[in-house]
Scaffold this motif. Structure first.
Motif, mmCIF file in Angstrom:
data_model
loop_
_atom_site.group_PDB
_atom_site.id
_atom_site.type_symbol
_atom_site.label_atom_id
_atom_site.label_comp_id
_atom_site.label_asym_id
_atom_site.label_seq_id
_atom_site.Cartn_x
_atom_site.Cartn_y
_atom_site.Cartn_z
ATOM 1 N N ILE A 172 0.824 -1.201 0.000
ATOM 2 C CA ILE A 172 0.000 0.000 0.000
ATOM 3 C C ILE A 172 0.862 1.255 0.000
ATOM 4 O O ILE A 172 0.458 2.305 -0.522
ATOM 5 C CB ILE A 172 -0.972 0.006 1.210
ATOM 6 C CG1 ILE A 172 -2.088 1.025 1.020
ATOM 7 C CG2 ILE A 172 -0.226 0.233 2.509
ATOM 8 C CD1 ILE A 172 -2.988 0.759 -0.168
ATOM 9 N N ALA A 173 2.064 1.159 0.563
ATOM 10 C CA ALA A 173 2.987 2.301 0.533
ATOM 11 C C ALA A 173 3.637 2.426 -0.834
ATOM 12 O O ALA A 173 3.785 3.534 -1.370
ATOM 13 C CB ALA A 173 4.047 2.149 1.617
ATOM 14 N N ILE A 184 1.556 5.496 -8.230
ATOM 15 C CA ILE A 184 0.598 6.544 -8.613
ATOM 16 C C ILE A 184 1.347 7.738 -9.198
ATOM 17 O O ILE A 184 0.976 8.262 -10.258
ATOM 18 C CB ILE A 184 -0.256 6.977 -7.399
ATOM 19 C CG1 ILE A 184 -1.222 5.853 -7.007
ATOM 20 C CG2 ILE A 184 -1.033 8.260 -7.716
ATOM 21 C CD1 ILE A 184 -1.996 6.117 -5.732
ATOM 22 N N GLY A 185 2.397 8.154 -8.493
ATOM 23 C CA GLY A 185 3.202 9.272 -8.987
ATOM 24 C C GLY A 185 3.830 8.955 -10.338
ATOM 25 O O GLY A 185 3.849 9.818 -11.233
ATOM 26 N N GLY A 236 -6.280 2.621 -9.913
ATOM 27 C CA GLY A 236 -6.509 1.196 -10.155
ATOM 28 C C GLY A 236 -5.272 0.463 -10.629
ATOM 29 O O GLY A 236 -4.872 -0.550 -10.042
ATOM 30 N N ILE A 237 -4.637 0.953 -11.685
ATOM 31 C CA ILE A 237 -3.451 0.283 -12.225
ATOM 32 C C ILE A 237 -2.302 0.314 -11.235
ATOM 33 O O ILE A 237 -1.495 -0.614 -11.169
ATOM 34 C CB ILE A 237 -3.029 0.921 -13.583
ATOM 35 C CG1 ILE A 237 -1.958 0.078 -14.262
ATOM 36 C CG2 ILE A 237 -2.580 2.353 -13.398
ATOM 37 C CD1 ILE A 237 -2.404 -1.302 -14.655
ATOM 38 N N SER A 238 -2.224 1.357 -10.426
ATOM 39 C CA SER A 238 -1.164 1.461 -9.415
ATOM 40 C C SER A 238 -1.350 0.405 -8.333
ATOM 41 O O SER A 238 -0.370 -0.165 -7.837
ATOM 42 C CB SER A 238 -1.160 2.865 -8.795
ATOM 43 O OG SER A 238 -0.899 3.844 -9.772
ATOM 44 N N PHE A 239 -2.598 0.138 -7.961
ATOM 45 C CA PHE A 239 -2.875 -0.924 -7.002
ATOM 46 C C PHE A 239 -2.405 -2.262 -7.552
ATOM 47 O O PHE A 239 -1.763 -3.056 -6.848
ATOM 48 C CB PHE A 239 -4.378 -0.993 -6.691
ATOM 49 C CG PHE A 239 -4.785 -0.209 -5.484
ATOM 50 C CD1 PHE A 239 -4.616 1.173 -5.446
ATOM 51 C CD2 PHE A 239 -5.339 -0.826 -4.378
ATOM 52 C CE1 PHE A 239 -4.989 1.909 -4.323
ATOM 53 C CE2 PHE A 239 -5.715 -0.111 -3.262
ATOM 54 C CZ PHE A 239 -5.537 1.260 -3.232
ATOM 55 N N LEU A 240 -2.718 -2.527 -8.819
ATOM 56 C CA LEU A 240 -2.330 -3.786 -9.439
ATOM 57 C C LEU A 240 -0.809 -3.915 -9.499
ATOM 58 O O LEU A 240 -0.245 -4.963 -9.156
ATOM 59 C CB LEU A 240 -2.918 -3.867 -10.852
ATOM 60 C CG LEU A 240 -2.615 -5.137 -11.637
ATOM 61 C CD1 LEU A 240 -3.138 -6.373 -10.912
ATOM 62 C CD2 LEU A 240 -3.211 -5.052 -13.039
ATOM 63 N N GLU A 241 -0.127 -2.858 -9.904
ATOM 64 C CA GLU A 241 1.333 -2.880 -9.999
ATOM 65 C C GLU A 241 1.985 -3.078 -8.632
ATOM 66 O O GLU A 241 2.919 -3.877 -8.483
ATOM 67 C CB GLU A 241 1.823 -1.567 -10.622
ATOM 68 C CG GLU A 241 1.460 -1.413 -12.088
ATOM 69 C CD GLU A 241 1.627 0.011 -12.601
ATOM 70 O OE1 GLU A 241 1.656 0.205 -13.821
ATOM 71 O OE2 GLU A 241 1.718 0.945 -11.761
#
Length: 217
Positions: free
Chosen positions: A163-164, A170-171, A186-191
């Motif tokens: 999560i960190a 995201i950035g 969304g894509i950042s969570f997956l990555e």
């Protein structure tokens, strides 16, 4: 190779824990600020989105700090070996915090997601994984299967730490694809989750192989 990767994982964990604790404290501060003075935040800000699930996000953030502190203590061999009774007590707190943290994450993803359906789907998959992993870790500890127990504790801890890392993704996605925070979520969570999942599984694989080789010699 296994030893080097081991040190890398611990160093990454150390940095992420510091960052995650700072992020959790900042989120709690923002929660109180957005509740008292919402006009200081820009329109469509994620902070204003907090208002829709204020109490749930507050509980989630507090659980996050408890999870990080308990998990960090559990993974320090010196304390684990010197104070086994405290290790078991803190371990129960850690696993309970992990389960509750996953439950609140799932509730937020379903009831009040900020991003798109990918964020919700990824949170559901890995939230359920953390819940199941926590129960497996507890059962293995009761059965005195300590090595397998330690692997599952590490899985739960390291995957939850993603999560960190998601903040960094995201950035990155905003910078590269010129997307908004909402679009990049969304894509950042997956990555983030996939990266942590692959890293911890690689660490466990190398650790197991090293143990097998040491037994042969």
């Amino acid at each position: 190779m296994a030893r080097f990767f081991d040190l890398c994982i611990w160093f990454i964990c150390f940095l992420i824990v510091l960052f995650a604790i700072e992020e959790s404290i900042a989120r709690i501060s923002d929660l109180f600020l957005v509740k008292e003075i919402p006009e200081v935040f820009p329109k469509n800000s994620i902070h204003l989105h907090y208002l829709n699930s204020w109490y749930l996000i507050f509980v989630h953030s507090v659980l996050g700090i408890l999870f990080l502190l308990a998990g960090s203590y559990q993974l320090i061999p010196y304390f684990r070996n010197l104070y086994p009774n405290i290790h078991r007590f803190v371990g129960k707190i850690f696993l309970l915090a992990a389960i509750l943290l996953a439950v609140t994450s799932i509730l937020l993803a379903i009831l009040n997601p900020f991003g798109n359906y990918i964020e919700t789907a990824v949170t559901l998959v890995f939230g359920i994984y953390i819940i199941i992993g926590s129960f497996i870790a507890y059962r293995l500890a009761k059965e005195k299967k300590i090595i397998k127990h330690s692997y599952w504790v590490r899985r739960v801890f390291f995957i939850a730490l993603s999560i960190a890392s998601i903040r960094l993704f995201i950035g990155f996605n905003i910078l590269i694809f010129n997307s908004t925070v909402k679009e990049a979520m969304g894509i950042s969570f997956l990555e983030g989750f996939l990266l942590h999942f692959l890293l911890i599984e690689l660490w466990i694989y190398l650790n197991r192989r090293q143990n097998r080789l040491s037994q042969v010699h």
